[in-house]
Scaffold this active site. Structure first.
Site, short mmCIF file in Angstrom:
data_model
loop_
_atom_site.label_atom_id
_atom_site.label_comp_id
_atom_site.label_asym_id
_atom_site.label_seq_id
_atom_site.Cartn_x
_atom_site.Cartn_y
_atom_site.Cartn_z
N GLU A 110 -12.88 -7.74 -3.34
CA GLU A 110 -12.39 -7.93 -1.97
C GLU A 110 -12.71 -9.35 -1.53
OE1 GLU A 110 -11.11 -8.13 1.65
OE2 GLU A 110 -10.77 -6.18 0.66
N ASP A 149 -4.76 -2.79 -3.53
CA ASP A 149 -4.72 -2.23 -2.18
C ASP A 149 -4.81 -3.39 -1.20
OD1 ASP A 149 -4.88 -0.77 0.12
OD2 ASP A 149 -6.83 0.14 -0.31
N THR A 177 -2.81 -6.11 1.80
CA THR A 177 -1.94 -6.06 2.96
C THR A 177 -0.50 -6.28 2.49
OG1 THR A 177 -2.43 -8.40 3.35
CG2 THR A 177 -3.73 -6.79 4.57
#
Length: 283
Positions: A108, A158, A160
């Site tokens: 992330e 996963d 945007t």
């Protein structure tokens, strides 16, 4: 705070979604994006990034289950999985339900999102942050992934929507890195927007995947708070097995997978039946 406070997402120029807010939990400008967490009156807690709804507690499982299980149930024995994005933890949560999974690399870019979601969205991550099988990496996925070769059983993106800062995760160089990092029978899955409003974006992702992978399949699901409610996902690989509902039921039983909110073997099969307007989009 006013009793009439709303969070409003501009989904298109003429279509807005407004959710009434009971209380604002966090409003923060991170290094990368505008982060909002709020308690809504109807749909539980809300996570939004740059003005776009990422999830509500009421329907997050609709998205996370359909992003994860069509991929992992297509694999005989998934052990090593990479997740790119997914700072709320819902995708990692669903991956960890598969008992064969030994390690999840969770990559992330925005540490502020991770910290906020760990504290404020426990109903979503359900302890995924602290699972010993998870290795959390703070980095841009498109920079981290090319270090690997034939490593992962599955890569799940996963991110945007395929516009703005997330665009590199939907372009051919990143898909090439995914192909290189996947095992021979590995599978990539990702969301690619709504074919109702975002036709060009869905078509772009489809075409970019087709440049890189031998097989690509698009499938659909319903997420009430996402634009139009109709959401598209894609899986790609060099070999995508054709499983029927009986195969999927058997695999769910063997893995102890029960208590889904949206996914089922029958929904899995049906989700790949594309309406004519989506088929036309991909031609």
């Amino acid at each position: 705070m006013s009793e009439d406070d709303f969070f409003t997402e501009k989904q298109t120029d003429g279509v807005h979604l407004s959710l009434k807010v009971r209380r604002w939990l966090l409003r923060q400008k991170t290094q990368y994006q505008e982060l909002v967490l709020a308690e809504t009156t109807e749909l539980g807690r809300l996570l939004a990034l740059d003005g776009k709804v990422m999830l509500t507690e009421a329907d997050e499982a609709f998205y996370h289950e359909m992003l994860v299980h069509p991929t992992l149930l297509s694999l005989d024995n998934p052990q090593l999985v990479a997740v790119i994005g997914g700072g709320d933890g819902g995708t990692v949560r669903e991956i960890l339900r598969h008992p064969s999974v030994q390690r999840v690399f969770w990559v992330e870019i925005d540490e502020a999102v991770l910290n906020a979601c760990k504290e404020l969205l426990p109903s979503v991550h359900r302890g995924a942050f602290d699972d010993p099988r998870v290795e959390l990496v703070i980095a841009p996925g498109e920079e981290w992934l090319p270090k690997f070769r034939e490593t992962f059983d599955a890569i799940i993106v996963d991110g945007t929507d395929p516009i703005g800062p997330a665009l590199p995760l939907f372009e051919p160089p990143f898909f090439q890195a995914c192909r290189q990092a996947l095992k021979r029978d590995g599978i990539l899955s990702l969301q690619c927007g709504t074919p109702f409003y975002f036709r060009d974006e869905v078509r772009m992702v489809w075409r970019n995947l087709k440049q890189v992978f031998e097989q690509v399949k698009l499938y659909l699901g319903f997420v009430p708070t996402y634009p139009s409610g109709l959401w598209a996902y894609a899986i790609a690989g060099n070999f995508l097995p054709n499983l029927d509902a009986a195969d999927l039921h058997r695999r769910c039983q063997q893995r102890g997978l029960t208590n889904f909110r949206y996914y089922s073997p029958e929904v899995h099969i049906a989700s790949f039946a594309l309406p004519p307007f989506v088929q036309e989009l991909l031609q």
